[in-house]
Design a protein around this motif. Sequence first.
Motif, mmCIF file in Angstrom:
data_model
loop_
_atom_site.group_PDB
_atom_site.id
_atom_site.type_symbol
_atom_site.label_atom_id
_atom_site.label_comp_id
_atom_site.label_asym_id
_atom_site.label_seq_id
_atom_site.Cartn_x
_atom_site.Cartn_y
_atom_site.Cartn_z
ATOM 1 N N GLY A 30 0.786 -1.225 0.000
ATOM 2 C CA GLY A 30 0.000 0.000 0.000
ATOM 3 C C GLY A 30 0.816 1.272 0.000
ATOM 4 N N GLU A 185 -5.185 8.934 -10.283
ATOM 5 C CA GLU A 185 -6.277 8.332 -9.508
ATOM 6 C C GLU A 185 -6.215 6.808 -9.595
ATOM 7 N N ARG A 188 -3.735 5.688 -7.098
ATOM 8 C CA ARG A 188 -4.319 5.712 -5.743
ATOM 9 C C ARG A 188 -5.199 4.494 -5.505
ATOM 10 N N ARG A 189 -5.902 4.036 -6.544
ATOM 11 C CA ARG A 189 -6.752 2.844 -6.404
ATOM 12 C C ARG A 189 -5.890 1.613 -6.115
ATOM 13 N N ARG A 191 -2.974 1.657 -4.627
ATOM 14 C CA ARG A 191 -2.509 1.852 -3.243
ATOM 15 C C ARG A 191 -3.595 1.462 -2.246
ATOM 16 N N ASP A 192 -4.829 1.894 -2.510
ATOM 17 C CA ASP A 192 -5.930 1.613 -1.588
ATOM 18 C C ASP A 192 -6.255 0.125 -1.520
ATOM 19 N N ALA A 193 -5.880 -0.616 -2.567
ATOM 20 C CA ALA A 193 -6.080 -2.069 -2.575
ATOM 21 C C ALA A 193 -4.945 -2.798 -1.852
ATOM 22 N N GLY A 194 -4.001 -2.042 -1.279
ATOM 23 C CA GLY A 194 -2.899 -2.649 -0.537
ATOM 24 C C GLY A 194 -1.733 -3.082 -1.397
#
Length: 247
Positions: A30, A185, A188-189, A191-194
């Motif tokens: 992440g 963006e 970032r998706r 990253r947000d998924a780990g």
Amino acid sequence: MAPVLELEGITKRFGAIEAIRGIDFAVEPGEVVGLMGDNGAGKSTLCRIIAGTFAPTTGTLRLNGHEVHFRRPSDAREEGVEMVHQDLALCDNLTAALNVFLGREITFGFGPFRFLDRGKMQARAGELFAELKSETRPGELVKRMSGGQRQAVAIARTRLSEPKVVLLDEPTAAISVRQVAEVLELIRRLRDAGIAVILISHRAPDVFAVCDRVAVLRRGEKVADKPVGATSPEEVTGLITGAIEYA
């Protein structure tokens, strides 16, 4: 948090030329790390070692604490390392869905008689685009897509294998400001998924907009590795050019 990827003492020689030397580097799940440097600094060589294209001359790679040895990119993919190259390697005459599954097609049939399961591939590609919150349509031909949509297709392809690490090579080069925002963006998706992301870029505004850390290479050596909040675009430029030796 323990690093998902660790590099220790990585060196790569091509004959008498030492492309990179003694590099230590790590990235956590992440985390988005910007990898910057001038042309010839060693960024692409380092990333190709991580992605399995090159074997290091010396040094150790670890994934989730276990030492790994990649002989080819498919070895890296099996361990959860995916790379999106600058040219994206997309087929303009195919749909987004078929590009996502290129080389990993879903088929049905018996024995040697196999057929493409276009319905399943289109449905799964649609799910991946939805997860990335991309407006890319699975049935649209790639040749009709914008630069941002093409990046979405290439990034969706990496999600097929549930990767641990994704390397992105200059994903915002030669696209419009609006498309740059779309690509950032998408990062970032991930990253947000780990997923750990390594962003190779010449564009300091993009790195400072989306990265947690920035590492700078110069002439094959790592000269800085800092949180973005502890540095500045001006310092990074100085490190790249050699006006600042180390930071």
